[in-house]
Design a protein around this motif. Structure first.
Motif, PDB file in Angstrom:
ATOM      1  N   HIS A  73       1.067  -1.350   0.167  1.00  0.00           N
ATOM      2  CA  HIS A  73       0.172  -0.191  -0.236  1.00  0.00           C
ATOM      3  C   HIS A  73       0.467   1.599   0.574  1.00  0.00           C
ATOM      4  CE1 HIS A  73      -3.578  -2.037   1.645  1.00  0.00           C
ATOM      5  NE2 HIS A  73      -3.021  -2.461   0.744  1.00  0.00           N
ATOM      6  N   GLY A  74       2.118   1.226   0.152  1.00  0.00           N
ATOM      7  CA  GLY A  74       3.042   2.487   0.036  1.00  0.00           C
ATOM      8  C   GLY A  74       2.407   3.439   1.481  1.00  0.00           C
ATOM      9  N   GLY A  75       1.920   2.974   2.550  1.00  0.00           N
ATOM     10  CA  GLY A  75       1.075   3.462   3.413  1.00  0.00           C
ATOM     11  C   GLY A  75       1.798   3.358   4.827  1.00  0.00           C
ATOM     12  N   VAL A  76       0.978   4.307   5.924  1.00  0.00           N
ATOM     13  CA  VAL A  76       0.896   4.454   7.436  1.00  0.00           C
ATOM     14  C   VAL A  76       1.716   2.766   7.752  1.00  0.00           C
ATOM     15  CG1 VAL A  76       0.468   4.718   8.530  1.00  0.00           C
ATOM     16  CG2 VAL A  76      -0.342   6.408   7.445  1.00  0.00           C
ATOM     17  N   THR A  77       0.880   1.590   7.505  1.00  0.00           N
ATOM     18  CA  THR A  77       1.631   0.768   8.182  1.00  0.00           C
ATOM     19  C   THR A  77       2.665   0.248   7.893  1.00  0.00           C
ATOM     20  OG1 THR A  77       0.423  -0.616   6.412  1.00  0.00           O
ATOM     21  CG2 THR A  77      -0.762  -0.088   8.498  1.00  0.00           C
ATOM     22  N   GLU A  78       3.210   0.459   6.603  1.00  0.00           N
ATOM     23  CA  GLU A  78       4.131   0.022   5.981  1.00  0.00           C
ATOM     24  C   GLU A  78       5.518   1.202   7.185  1.00  0.00           C
ATOM     25  OE1 GLU A  78       7.159   0.110   2.224  1.00  0.00           O
ATOM     26  OE2 GLU A  78       5.507   1.561   2.103  1.00  0.00           O
ATOM     27  N   GLN A  79       5.748   2.753   7.121  1.00  0.00           N
ATOM     28  CA  GLN A  79       6.141   3.114   7.841  1.00  0.00           C
ATOM     29  C   GLN A  79       6.237   2.729   9.403  1.00  0.00           C
ATOM     30  OE1 GLN A  79       7.877   5.715   7.389  1.00  0.00           O
ATOM     31  NE2 GLN A  79       7.121   5.163   4.920  1.00  0.00           N
ATOM     32  N   ILE A  80       5.303   2.346  10.074  1.00  0.00           N
ATOM     33  CA  ILE A  80       5.021   2.559  11.265  1.00  0.00           C
ATOM     34  C   ILE A  80       6.220   0.419  11.543  1.00  0.00           C
ATOM     35  CG2 ILE A  80       3.992   0.062  12.584  1.00  0.00           C
ATOM     36  CD1 ILE A  80       1.161   2.703  12.315  1.00  0.00           C
ATOM     37  N   ALA A  81       6.363  -0.359  10.691  1.00  0.00           N
ATOM     38  CA  ALA A  81       7.546  -1.345  10.618  1.00  0.00           C
ATOM     39  C   ALA A  81       8.070  -1.274  10.681  1.00  0.00           C
ATOM     40  CB  ALA A  81       6.875  -2.173   9.300  1.00  0.00           C
ATOM     41  N   THR A  82       8.916   0.026  10.541  1.00  0.00           N
ATOM     42  CA  THR A  82      10.241   0.600  10.380  1.00  0.00           C
ATOM     43  C   THR A  82      10.349   1.181  11.816  1.00  0.00           C
ATOM     44  OG1 THR A  82       9.764   2.521   8.468  1.00  0.00           O
ATOM     45  CG2 THR A  82       9.834   0.379   8.080  1.00  0.00           C
ATOM     46  N   LEU A  83       9.815   1.911  12.590  1.00  0.00           N
ATOM     47  CA  LEU A  83       9.164   2.375  13.605  1.00  0.00           C
ATOM     48  C   LEU A  83      10.691   2.072  14.544  1.00  0.00           C
ATOM     49  CD1 LEU A  83       6.392   3.354  14.435  1.00  0.00           C
ATOM     50  CD2 LEU A  83       7.807   5.250  13.802  1.00  0.00           C
ATOM     51  N   LYS A  84      11.389   2.979  14.883  1.00  0.00           N
ATOM     52  CA  LYS A  84      12.279   2.182  15.647  1.00  0.00           C
ATOM     53  C   LYS A  84      12.236   3.221  17.896  1.00  0.00           C
ATOM     54  CE  LYS A  84      14.673   0.884  13.015  1.00  0.00           C
ATOM     55  NZ  LYS A  84      15.569  -0.822  12.687  1.00  0.00           N
ATOM     56  N   PRO A  85      12.649   2.334  18.531  1.00  0.00           N
ATOM     57  CA  PRO A  85      12.047   2.464  19.535  1.00  0.00           C
ATOM     58  C   PRO A  85      13.028   4.143  20.084  1.00  0.00           C
ATOM     59  CG  PRO A  85      13.483   0.491  20.317  1.00  0.00           C
ATOM     60  CD  PRO A  85      13.067   1.072  18.483  1.00  0.00           C
ATOM     61  N   GLY A  86      12.320   5.305  20.953  1.00  0.00           N
ATOM     62  CA  GLY A  86      12.614   6.826  20.913  1.00  0.00           C
ATOM     63  C   GLY A  86      11.717   7.351  20.302  1.00  0.00           C
ATOM     64  N   GLU A  87      11.379   6.904  18.751  1.00  0.00           N
ATOM     65  CA  GLU A  87      10.271   7.307  17.761  1.00  0.00           C
ATOM     66  C   GLU A  87       9.251   7.565  18.724  1.00  0.00           C
ATOM     67  OE1 GLU A  87      10.375   7.474  13.275  1.00  0.00           O
ATOM     68  OE2 GLU A  87      11.654   5.479  13.956  1.00  0.00           O
ATOM     69  N   ALA A  88       8.627   8.328  17.957  1.00  0.00           N
ATOM     70  CA  ALA A  88       7.157   9.683  18.733  1.00  0.00           C
ATOM     71  C   ALA A  88       6.441   9.253  17.081  1.00  0.00           C
ATOM     72  CB  ALA A  88       7.580  10.939  19.564  1.00  0.00           C
ATOM     73  N   VAL A  89       5.204   9.300  18.437  1.00  0.00           N
ATOM     74  CA  VAL A  89       3.605   8.555  17.708  1.00  0.00           C
ATOM     75  C   VAL A  89       3.285   9.866  18.344  1.00  0.00           C
ATOM     76  CG1 VAL A  89       4.163   7.408  16.338  1.00  0.00           C
ATOM     77  CG2 VAL A  89       2.608   6.907  18.784  1.00  0.00           C
ATOM     78  N   GLU A  90       1.985  10.669  17.545  1.00  0.00           N
ATOM     79  CA  GLU A  90       0.627  11.126  17.960  1.00  0.00           C
ATOM     80  C   GLU A  90      -0.557   9.767  18.199  1.00  0.00           C
ATOM     81  OE1 GLU A  90       2.066  15.466  17.862  1.00  0.00           O
ATOM     82  OE2 GLU A  90       0.705  14.855  16.175  1.00  0.00           O
ATOM     83  N   VAL A  91      -1.504  10.183  19.566  1.00  0.00           N
ATOM     84  CA  VAL A  91      -2.939   9.262  19.504  1.00  0.00           C
ATOM     85  C   VAL A  91      -4.143  10.176  19.463  1.00  0.00           C
ATOM     86  CG1 VAL A  91      -1.595   7.294  19.647  1.00  0.00           C
ATOM     87  CG2 VAL A  91      -2.408   8.768  21.430  1.00  0.00           C
ATOM     88  N   SER A  92      -4.997   9.868  19.117  1.00  0.00           N
ATOM     89  CA  SER A  92      -6.413  10.799  20.200  1.00  0.00           C
ATOM     90  C   SER A  92      -6.606  10.075  20.864  1.00  0.00           C
ATOM     91  CB  SER A  92      -7.155  10.365  18.768  1.00  0.00           C
ATOM     92  OG  SER A  92      -7.766   9.258  18.444  1.00  0.00           O
ATOM     93  N   ASP A  93      -7.550  10.710  21.612  1.00  0.00           N
ATOM     94  CA  ASP A  93      -8.511  10.059  22.187  1.00  0.00           C
ATOM     95  C   ASP A  93      -9.450   9.229  22.063  1.00  0.00           C
ATOM     96  OD1 ASP A  93      -7.353  12.326  24.371  1.00  0.00           O
ATOM     97  OD2 ASP A  93      -9.662  13.778  24.180  1.00  0.00           O
ATOM     98  N   PRO A  94      -9.019   7.920  23.158  1.00  0.00           N
ATOM     99  CA  PRO A  94      -9.638   6.554  23.213  1.00  0.00           C
ATOM    100  C   PRO A  94     -11.348   6.648  22.559  1.00  0.00           C
ATOM    101  CG  PRO A  94      -8.500   6.488  24.632  1.00  0.00           C
ATOM    102  CD  PRO A  94      -8.938   7.974  24.412  1.00  0.00           C
ATOM    103  N   TRP A  95     -11.683   5.831  21.519  1.00  0.00           N
ATOM    104  CA  TRP A  95     -13.337   5.682  20.995  1.00  0.00           C
ATOM    105  C   TRP A  95     -13.620   4.412  20.548  1.00  0.00           C
ATOM    106  CZ3 TRP A  95     -13.251   3.334  16.460  1.00  0.00           C
ATOM    107  CH2 TRP A  95     -12.176   3.976  14.941  1.00  0.00           C
TER     108      TRP A  95
END
Length: 226
Positions: A73-95
């Motif tokens: 897909h060349g999208g977000v999930t491909e990027q997530i698989a390459t994340l390294k410890p120490g990198e940051a993400v942002e999340v919304s409030d739970p729903w």
């Protein structure tokens, strides 16, 4: 409101899914089955938000996800698989619409199992057994089954595995689509809820099939994966 999380660890679960662990901020609460909108903080990806479901029980000092990657897909999930410890993400409030409404049959397609991971873990910790609960989990191949060993070890949980793109899986894995004929025997002996999560088309089809088999709307709990 968004919350910034720093990745603590990432490890493989299957050939294309990863377990991500983040330290849990003080006061960040959620219910089993709930999700967040998550975006990366990498340049060019901050506006790409995707829904992911917590997989850890509600207590503890971490927030955890099991995320399936789609490299084609060349999208977000491909990027997530390459994340390294120490990198940051942002999340919304739970729903989220999937909540534990009692014992029953949990029907999942692929990554649609993720809300059920948290629900079943929390129920097992609370009740000591998953007696009266059944997981029917459909995947393309046996190698795609997420957390199979853990599910099979959960006390009281009946597990049903089926694949649709593999002719010769191992013992204990069926090769059938979850259709009317597949579900009928379970409907006959199940008086509890039917939880359904997966791709939108699959969820719509299964909801209609369950109704055709006599399951009332108030016994169907659904959430779409896409």
């Amino acid at each position: 409101m968004s919350t910034r999380l720093e990745l603590q660890s990432i490890s493989p679960v299957t050939h294309d899914t990863h377990h991500l662990v983040f330290p849990r901020p003080d006061g960040f609460d959620f219910d089993p089955g709930q999700a967040v909108e998550l975006n990366l903080t990498r340049e060019g990806w901050t506006d790409e938000k995707r829904p992911f479901t917590f997989t850890n029980p509600v207590d503890g000092d971490t927030l955890e996800f099991v995320i399936k990657s789609y490299p084609d897909h060349g999208g977000v999930t491909e990027q997530i698989a390459t994340l390294k410890p120490g990198e940051a993400v942002e999340v919304s409030d739970p729903w989220g619409a999937i909540k534990d409404k009692g014992p029953g049959t949990f029907i999942a397609g692929g990554a649609g199992v993720t809300p059920f991971i948290s629900i079943l873990r929390a129920r097992l910790a609370r009740e000591g057994s998953l007696e009266g609960c059944r997981l029917i989990f459909s995947n393309k191949t046996e190698d795609d089954i997420i957390l199979r060993d853990e599910f099979e070890a959960m006390s009281g949980l009946e597990t049903v595995w089926t694949v649709t793109k593999q002719d010769d899986p191992g013992a204990g894995v069926q090769t059938a689509k979850i259709d009317r004929g597949f579900l009928a025997p379970y409907v006959e002996k199940e008086s509890g809820k039917f939880y359904v999560c997966g791709p939108h088309e699959m969820v719509d089809e299964l909801e209609a099939t369950l109704k055709e088999l006599g399951v009332s709307q108030d016994r169907i709990v659904r959430e779409d994966l896409d």
